[in-house]
Design a protein around this motif. Sequence first.
Motif, PDB file in Angstrom:
ATOM      1  N   LYS A  52       0.840  -1.200   0.000  1.00  0.00           N
ATOM      2  CA  LYS A  52       0.000   0.000   0.000  1.00  0.00           C
ATOM      3  C   LYS A  52       0.875   1.250   0.000  1.00  0.00           C
ATOM      4  CE  LYS A  52      -3.623  -2.261   2.677  1.00  0.00           C
ATOM      5  NZ  LYS A  52      -4.358  -2.266   3.934  1.00  0.00           N
ATOM      6  N   THR A  53       0.318   2.332  -0.522  1.00  0.00           N
ATOM      7  CA  THR A  53       1.035   3.596  -0.456  1.00  0.00           C
ATOM      8  C   THR A  53       0.837   4.205   0.932  1.00  0.00           C
ATOM      9  OG1 THR A  53       1.346   5.782  -1.429  1.00  0.00           O
ATOM     10  CG2 THR A  53      -0.885   4.910  -1.446  1.00  0.00           C
ATOM     11  N   PRO A  54       1.901   4.709   1.537  1.00  0.00           N
ATOM     12  CA  PRO A  54       1.765   5.273   2.877  1.00  0.00           C
ATOM     13  C   PRO A  54       1.300   6.731   2.885  1.00  0.00           C
ATOM     14  CG  PRO A  54       4.066   5.203   2.266  1.00  0.00           C
ATOM     15  CD  PRO A  54       3.293   4.574   1.132  1.00  0.00           C
ATOM     16  N   PHE A  55       1.173   7.348   1.698  1.00  0.00           N
ATOM     17  CA  PHE A  55       0.932   8.786   1.652  1.00  0.00           C
ATOM     18  C   PHE A  55      -0.349   9.137   0.911  1.00  0.00           C
ATOM     19  CE2 PHE A  55       5.631   8.270   1.569  1.00  0.00           C
ATOM     20  CZ  PHE A  55       5.865   8.685   2.865  1.00  0.00           C
ATOM     21  N   SER A  56      -1.085  10.088   1.469  1.00  0.00           N
ATOM     22  CA  SER A  56      -2.262  10.635   0.807  1.00  0.00           C
ATOM     23  C   SER A  56      -1.792  11.602  -0.285  1.00  0.00           C
ATOM     24  CB  SER A  56      -3.108  11.407   1.829  1.00  0.00           C
ATOM     25  OG  SER A  56      -2.406  12.581   2.242  1.00  0.00           O
ATOM     26  N   ALA A  58      -2.369  14.719  -0.454  1.00  0.00           N
ATOM     27  CA  ALA A  58      -1.891  15.941   0.216  1.00  0.00           C
ATOM     28  C   ALA A  58      -0.472  15.744   0.750  1.00  0.00           C
ATOM     29  CB  ALA A  58      -2.843  16.330   1.344  1.00  0.00           C
ATOM     30  N   SER A  59      -0.215  14.571   1.326  1.00  0.00           N
ATOM     31  CA  SER A  59       1.129  14.286   1.838  1.00  0.00           C
ATOM     32  C   SER A  59       2.148  14.228   0.712  1.00  0.00           C
ATOM     33  CB  SER A  59       1.136  12.968   2.611  1.00  0.00           C
ATOM     34  OG  SER A  59       0.444  13.112   3.834  1.00  0.00           O
ATOM     35  N   LEU A  60       1.773  13.637  -0.416  1.00  0.00           N
ATOM     36  CA  LEU A  60       2.678  13.590  -1.564  1.00  0.00           C
ATOM     37  C   LEU A  60       3.006  15.001  -2.056  1.00  0.00           C
ATOM     38  CD1 LEU A  60       1.218  10.541  -3.502  1.00  0.00           C
ATOM     39  CD2 LEU A  60       3.403  10.653  -2.290  1.00  0.00           C
ATOM     40  N   GLY A  61       2.022  15.895  -2.019  1.00  0.00           N
ATOM     41  CA  GLY A  61       2.267  17.288  -2.386  1.00  0.00           C
ATOM     42  C   GLY A  61       3.253  17.946  -1.436  1.00  0.00           C
ATOM     43  N   ARG A  62       3.092  17.705  -0.134  1.00  0.00           N
ATOM     44  CA  ARG A  62       4.015  18.256   0.868  1.00  0.00           C
ATOM     45  C   ARG A  62       5.420  17.700   0.642  1.00  0.00           C
ATOM     46  NH1 ARG A  62       4.344  22.452   4.130  1.00  0.00           N
ATOM     47  NH2 ARG A  62       2.127  22.192   4.388  1.00  0.00           N
ATOM     48  N   ILE A  63       5.520  16.412   0.352  1.00  0.00           N
ATOM     49  CA  ILE A  63       6.822  15.798   0.100  1.00  0.00           C
ATOM     50  C   ILE A  63       7.488  16.437  -1.119  1.00  0.00           C
ATOM     51  CG2 ILE A  63       7.942  13.651  -0.646  1.00  0.00           C
ATOM     52  CD1 ILE A  63       5.849  12.200   1.211  1.00  0.00           C
ATOM     53  N   GLN A  64       6.723  16.699  -2.173  1.00  0.00           N
ATOM     54  CA  GLN A  64       7.289  17.357  -3.355  1.00  0.00           C
ATOM     55  C   GLN A  64       7.842  18.732  -2.998  1.00  0.00           C
ATOM     56  OE1 GLN A  64       8.006  15.952  -6.284  1.00  0.00           O
ATOM     57  NE2 GLN A  64       7.215  14.106  -5.297  1.00  0.00           N
TER      58      GLN A  64
END
Length: 97
Positions: A52-56, A58-64
């Motif tokens: 499974k992916t651990p990130f929503s 929104a979280s992926l956007g923050r990571i970027q």
Amino acid sequence: MSQDTDFLVERIQTGVRMEKRMLKVLKAFAEFHDMTLGDLLEGIVLHAFDGKTPFSPASLGRIQELKKFYGLDLDSAASHRLKEIRGKGTRKRSSEK
């Protein structure tokens, strides 16, 4: 498993080497979510173990945003192709001597 169940675990201290900018992004992301780096890594690994992916989104956007801020230009295509710069603080493995 019920989400109300707590799991007793034994944690140990480890000395893991990682790419410097990647670690900065992980630490900043953990801090943003008011969690420890260890808790974040445990969550990422448990999700990965389940496929499974651990990130929503929104979280992926923050990571970027954090990757851009810290100059992290690596992605999954770089996996298994990272070569360490030899310098102080790096040790040769016994197989490399």
